[in-house]
Design a protein around this motif. Structure first.
Motif, PDB file in Angstrom:
ATOM      1  N   GLU A 138       1.550   4.242  -2.824  1.00  0.00           N
ATOM      2  CA  GLU A 138       1.326   5.648  -2.475  1.00  0.00           C
ATOM      3  C   GLU A 138       2.484   6.529  -2.954  1.00  0.00           C
ATOM      4  O   GLU A 138       2.259   7.656  -3.420  1.00  0.00           O
ATOM      5  CB  GLU A 138       1.171   5.783  -0.955  1.00  0.00           C
ATOM      6  CG  GLU A 138       1.015   7.215  -0.471  1.00  0.00           C
ATOM      7  CD  GLU A 138       1.008   7.318   1.052  1.00  0.00           C
ATOM      8  OE1 GLU A 138       1.032   8.458   1.556  1.00  0.00           O
ATOM      9  OE2 GLU A 138       0.980   6.270   1.732  1.00  0.00           O
ATOM     10  N   SER A 147       4.081   5.405   6.071  1.00  0.00           N
ATOM     11  CA  SER A 147       3.784   6.502   5.157  1.00  0.00           C
ATOM     12  C   SER A 147       4.297   7.831   5.705  1.00  0.00           C
ATOM     13  O   SER A 147       4.865   8.649   4.966  1.00  0.00           O
ATOM     14  CB  SER A 147       2.274   6.577   4.912  1.00  0.00           C
ATOM     15  OG  SER A 147       1.948   7.667   4.083  1.00  0.00           O
ATOM     16  N   GLU A 201       0.827  -1.212   0.000  1.00  0.00           N
ATOM     17  CA  GLU A 201       0.000   0.000   0.000  1.00  0.00           C
ATOM     18  C   GLU A 201       0.861   1.262   0.000  1.00  0.00           C
ATOM     19  O   GLU A 201       0.617   2.198  -0.770  1.00  0.00           O
ATOM     20  CB  GLU A 201      -0.914  -0.005   1.226  1.00  0.00           C
ATOM     21  CG  GLU A 201      -1.777   1.237   1.373  1.00  0.00           C
ATOM     22  CD  GLU A 201      -2.615   1.215   2.646  1.00  0.00           C
ATOM     23  OE1 GLU A 201      -2.977   2.314   3.127  1.00  0.00           O
ATOM     24  OE2 GLU A 201      -2.903   0.110   3.160  1.00  0.00           O
TER      25      GLU A 201
END
Length: 201
Positions: free
Chosen positions: A106, A188, A102
């Motif tokens: 991104e 992230s 994921e």
């Protein structure tokens, strides 16, 4: 920056709720949830971030990928690089794989690259894992000579799998997650901070 740091703290607080989300059908992930700790030695989940003045020398590494290509740290110069050490039979590696994927998506084309380092499997086994878990970033097969593990020997404790390292734009270890990544937003935030740092340099 303060907002990013707060988001990391918030994500850590929520991690226990989100752990193993999406992996309930995996027998090894179920075993991991049960706390049996079979077949792997994991880190304790500690997340460490190092300010620029406390980072060591740039780490140089290279290796052959599952697909037979070559990855060299020189080819990644100037980018933030996430290096994840894993193997197919490691339950927390299976649990965190969707989260790593994921975050890799991104930051695709946004100044960061992801590289897996498989520490136990031959290419066919590693390729099957990647197919099953939808992992699209490359992984180096390091079981034969351990060259990449040796390059990071000061940063990855022996047998602590999974471990995720984040290198800054100069190739220095700027962050380390010992054990399973339990929430995508944690990684992230770390990667986003370092991408911003590299852009401002």
């Amino acid at each position: 920056m303060g907002v990013r740091r707060f988001s990391v703290v918030a994500a850590l607080a929520a991690a226990s709720v989100l752990a193993l989300a999406g992996c309930s059908s995996d027998p090894l992930a179920e075993q991991y949830r049960a706390g049996d700790n079979k077949g792997y030695i994991a880190g304790d989940g500690t997340i460490s971030e190092f300010p620029a003045e406390q980072r060591g020398e740039p780490v140089e590494f290279a290796g052959e990928t599952i697909d037979g290509d070559t990855i060299d740290s020189d080819d990644l110069a100037g980018q933030v690089v996430v290096v994840n050490f894993w193997y197919a039979g490691c339950a927390p590696c299976r649990a965190e794989a969707p989260l790593l994927q994921e975050v890799s998506e991104e930051f695709d084309g946004e100044g960061a690259s992801f590289v897996g380092v498989n520490v136990r499997d031959q290419a066919a086994t590693a390729a099957s894992f990647e197919e099953n878990y939808g992992v699209t970033y490359p992984s180096i097969v390091d079981v034969n000579d351990g060259a990449v593990q040796y390059a990071f020997a000061g940063d990855v404790p022996p047998a602590a799998v999974p471990t995720t390292l984040v290198l800054d734009g100069e190739g220095r270890v700027a962050a380390r997650i010992l054990g399973q990544l339990k929430d995508a937003s944690i990684l992230s935030t770390i990667v986003g901070d370092l991408v911003d740092e590299a852009a401002a340099a």
